[in-house]
Design an enzyme around this catalytic site. Structure first.
Site, mmCIF file in Angstrom:
data_model
loop_
_atom_site.group_PDB
_atom_site.id
_atom_site.type_symbol
_atom_site.label_atom_id
_atom_site.label_comp_id
_atom_site.label_asym_id
_atom_site.label_seq_id
_atom_site.Cartn_x
_atom_site.Cartn_y
_atom_site.Cartn_z
ATOM 1 N N LYS A 125 4.902 -18.322 0.947
ATOM 2 C CA LYS A 125 3.927 -18.182 0.097
ATOM 3 C C LYS A 125 4.073 -16.786 -0.946
ATOM 4 C CE LYS A 125 -1.137 -17.475 0.708
ATOM 5 N NZ LYS A 125 -1.452 -18.921 1.299
ATOM 6 N N ASP A 165 -4.910 -19.318 -3.395
ATOM 7 C CA ASP A 165 -4.991 -18.970 -1.942
ATOM 8 C C ASP A 165 -6.091 -17.924 -2.402
ATOM 9 O OD1 ASP A 165 -4.299 -17.826 1.191
ATOM 10 O OD2 ASP A 165 -4.340 -16.253 -0.158
HETATM 11 P P1 NDP Z 1 -11.287 -17.060 -2.235
HETATM 12 O O1 NDP Z 1 -10.909 -16.559 -3.470
HETATM 13 O O2 NDP Z 1 -12.131 -18.434 -2.732
HETATM 14 O O3 NDP Z 1 -12.619 -16.568 -1.406
HETATM 15 C C1 NDP Z 1 -12.461 -15.282 -0.523
HETATM 16 C C2 NDP Z 1 -14.020 -14.786 0.044
HETATM 17 O O4 NDP Z 1 -13.051 -13.558 0.276
HETATM 18 C C3 NDP Z 1 -14.482 -14.180 -1.210
HETATM 19 O O5 NDP Z 1 -15.627 -14.242 -0.486
HETATM 20 C C4 NDP Z 1 -13.991 -12.921 -1.613
HETATM 21 O O6 NDP Z 1 -15.372 -12.199 -1.468
HETATM 22 C C5 NDP Z 1 -13.714 -12.223 0.160
HETATM 23 N N1 NDP Z 1 -13.474 -11.184 -0.036
HETATM 24 C C6 NDP Z 1 -12.054 -11.200 -0.228
HETATM 25 N N2 NDP Z 1 -11.263 -10.100 0.271
HETATM 26 C C7 NDP Z 1 -12.135 -9.331 1.120
HETATM 27 C C8 NDP Z 1 -12.121 -8.200 1.200
HETATM 28 N N3 NDP Z 1 -10.789 -7.424 1.214
HETATM 29 N N4 NDP Z 1 -12.788 -8.267 2.044
HETATM 30 C C9 NDP Z 1 -14.114 -9.065 2.712
HETATM 31 N N5 NDP Z 1 -14.257 -9.510 2.012
HETATM 32 C C10 NDP Z 1 -13.086 -10.256 1.288
HETATM 33 O O7 NDP Z 1 -10.157 -17.836 -1.782
HETATM 34 P P2 NDP Z 1 -10.570 -18.964 -0.239
HETATM 35 O O8 NDP Z 1 -11.640 -18.797 0.419
HETATM 36 O O9 NDP Z 1 -9.261 -19.079 -0.561
HETATM 37 O O10 NDP Z 1 -9.186 -17.797 1.047
HETATM 38 C C11 NDP Z 1 -10.200 -17.607 2.319
HETATM 39 C C12 NDP Z 1 -9.239 -17.388 3.400
HETATM 40 O O11 NDP Z 1 -8.594 -18.044 3.993
HETATM 41 C C13 NDP Z 1 -8.159 -16.143 3.004
HETATM 42 O O12 NDP Z 1 -7.219 -15.512 3.814
HETATM 43 C C14 NDP Z 1 -7.048 -17.223 3.314
HETATM 44 O O13 NDP Z 1 -5.399 -17.253 2.900
HETATM 45 C C15 NDP Z 1 -7.621 -18.396 3.517
HETATM 46 N N6 NDP Z 1 -7.006 -19.590 3.855
HETATM 47 C C16 NDP Z 1 -7.161 -20.098 1.903
HETATM 48 C C17 NDP Z 1 -6.478 -21.751 2.059
HETATM 49 C C18 NDP Z 1 -7.817 -22.674 0.797
HETATM 50 O O14 NDP Z 1 -6.621 -23.895 0.590
HETATM 51 N N7 NDP Z 1 -8.163 -21.359 0.133
HETATM 52 C C19 NDP Z 1 -6.090 -22.615 3.211
HETATM 53 C C20 NDP Z 1 -5.761 -21.827 3.753
HETATM 54 C C21 NDP Z 1 -6.411 -20.449 4.363
HETATM 55 P P3 NDP Z 1 -15.382 -11.877 -3.571
HETATM 56 O O15 NDP Z 1 -16.115 -12.901 -3.612
HETATM 57 O O16 NDP Z 1 -16.489 -10.396 -3.349
HETATM 58 O O17 NDP Z 1 -14.078 -11.479 -3.537
#
Ligand code: NDP
Length: 443
Positions: A125, A165
């Site tokens: 990672k 991510d």
């Molecule tokens: P994105 O950046 O596309 O979206 C993240 C979302 O979560 C946004 O809506 C963001 O809000 C919100 N967010 C992020 N940090 C915070 C925080 N500290 N408090 C509240 N809301 C938060 O990321 P992903 O959708 O790709 O990833 C989301 C999760 O899924 C993570 O835990 C990631 O590790 C996991 N994941 C992702 C994969 C992938 O293929 N993308 C694969 C496996 C796991 P805002 O828009 O306001 O920032």
């Protein structure tokens, strides 16, 4: 003291100030004890001592110039945790909260997750404390190019294959890949999540969210139930949340709430996903804007999304976003299933509440493995220089998610903990990695 508790204690002591890493260790290590008890070779070979220590950790400076001409400096990380079953594989996260502890917790989880997919990929990672939010395209490109200028010497198609991510989507992957290609003078599949025009795979964008819902639906089926007609709350509104919502809707469920880091929207009629995609994917705006189009929806600033009544909860935002009192509230409101789209979104206490209350709870390392599994399918296509159709990749993804459900369910039962998918996922993921490490000697 048992072997697993001893390693847990020692590792926490050796790595102070890494609370997220400690949390991941605490969730995983003790649950492996029953399997280790019946396989004493594991302790003799020091498998856990080696597993908790990354094979390599790279930390570097990322200098770049902003639009006003000022030099900015961010921290860059790549933790290459374990390559027993394949090249390191895992995403890059760009978010101001990124630090070594967060990258280590994600990398450690990734070892088990990647093993669960059945694909030959090890765990890694990386990321940076850079925040793409509010930056111009040029600034994001400048940062990505600088980040890759250092990272490129540590990665390779058979060494380490990063992906996206939080904060790293198609745009960032494109800029990083372009810079890699220029530096390495080589067009290959060193990064996944690429655009379809230059070696990306169909379904990769949708994979984590779709895979989550495929797995949860399979679990519901095996309990004589289904996602159809269920009321679902999804947190986040990024890549995982959007495509989880889309799949729930396609399968006849109703998603009534989504969130971002500022607040959440509740639309009892069911979320209009096209409106959300326009706000988040096209305009890169805030969820608050949804209300302008749907005055009947309620927007609430801050936390509180888990107070909304639902049958199924899918936390898809970030770590520790669902705590013990949120879990109690969900249980009180009749929630029957929780699937973690995000990595470690539930605190240890929240997970305990779900287990004790009989809520079917699937941890992230199993539930969100569809993303990395499809990345591995992208690697296969790149190596063979072919392209599979959307349907072909989608079918493979569905099969992988059903297999993951079956293997975590069987492993839980074998360990005498039927229905405990936390233990099931940890043991099922650990077995293959431990066996590979045993066979490869002390390395
Ligand atoms: P994105 O950046 O596309 O979206 C993240 C979302 O979560 C946004 O809506 C963001 O809000 C919100 N967010 C992020 N940090 C915070 C925080 N500290 N408090 C509240 N809301 C938060 O990321 P992903 O959708 O790709 O990833 C989301 C999760 O899924 C993570 O835990 C990631 O590790 C996991 N994941 C992702 C994969 C992938 O293929 N993308 C694969 C496996 C796991 P805002 O828009 O306001 O920032």
């Amino acid at each position: 003291m048992s072997y697993t508790m001893n390693i847990l204690e020692q590792t926490i002591k050796k790595n102070p100030n890494e609370p997220e890493f400690h949390q991941a260790l605490t969730e995983i290590l003790p649950s492996l004890q029953p399997y280790i008890d019946s396989n004493p070779k594991i302790e003799r070979a020091g498998i856990l001592e080696r597993l908790v220590e990354p094979e390599r950790t790279v930390m570097f400076r990322v200098p770049w110039v902003d639009d006003s001409g000022r030099v900015q400096v961010n921290k860059g990380y790549r933790v290459q945790f374990n390559s027993a079953i394949g090249p390191y594989k895992g995403g890059l996260r760009f978010h101001p909260s990124v630090c070594l502890s967060i990258i280590k917790f994600l990398g450690f989880e990734q070892i088990f997750k990647n093993s669960l997919t059945g694909m030959p990929i090890g765990g890694g990672k990386g990321g940076s404390d850079f925040d793409p939010k509010g930056k111009s395209d040029r600034e994001v490109m400048a940062f990505c190019q600088s980040f890759m200028t250092e990272l490129h010497r540590h990665i390779g198609v058979d060494t380490d294959v990063p992906a996206g991510d939080i904060g790293v989507g198609g745009r960032e992957i494109g800029y990083m890949y372009g810079q890699y290609k220029r530096l390495a003078n080589c067009f290959n599949g060193v990064v996944t999540g690429k655009g379809l025009a230059y070696g990306g795979s169909f379904v990769r964008t949708e994979a984590t969210g779709y895979g989550l819902v495929y797995l949860i639906n399979e679990m519901l089926h095996q309990h004589g139930n289904s996602i159809e007609d269920k009321t679902v709350v999804v947190s986040g509104s990024g890549n995982v949340a959007i495509y989880a919502t889309q799949k729930v809707q396609q399968l006849g469920g109703r998603v009534v709430a989504l969130s971002d880091s500022n607040g959440f929207i509740y639309d009892p009629e069911g979320i209009d996903l096209d409106a959300v995609k326009e706000i988040k994917e096209v305009r890169r705006g805030r969820l608050l804007e949804y209300k302008e189009q749907y005055p009947g929806a309620v927007y609430t600033e801050g936390r509180g999304i888990w107070n909304i009544k639902c049958d199924v909860a899918l936390p898809c935002a970030t770590q520790n976003e669902l705590n013990e009192s949120d879990a109690r509230e969900l249980v009180k409101n009749g929630c029957i299933a929780v699937g973690e789209g995000a990595n470690m979104p539930s605190t240890l206490e929240a997970a305990e509440v779900f287990l004790k209350s009989g809520v079917w709870f699937v941890p992230g390392k199993a539930a969100n493995a569809g993303g990395v599994a499809t990345s591995a399918l992208e690697m296969c296509q790149n190596s063979a220089r072919i392209e599979w159709s959307f349907l072909e990749v989608d079918h493979k993804l569905q099969d992988i998610m059903v297999n993951i459900y079956n293997s975590i369910s069987e492993a839980a039962e074998e360990a005498g903990q039927k229905g405990n998918y936390i233990a099931g996922a940890n043991i099922a993921g650990f077995k293959k990695v431990a066996n590979a490490m045993l066979q490869q000697g002390v390395v």
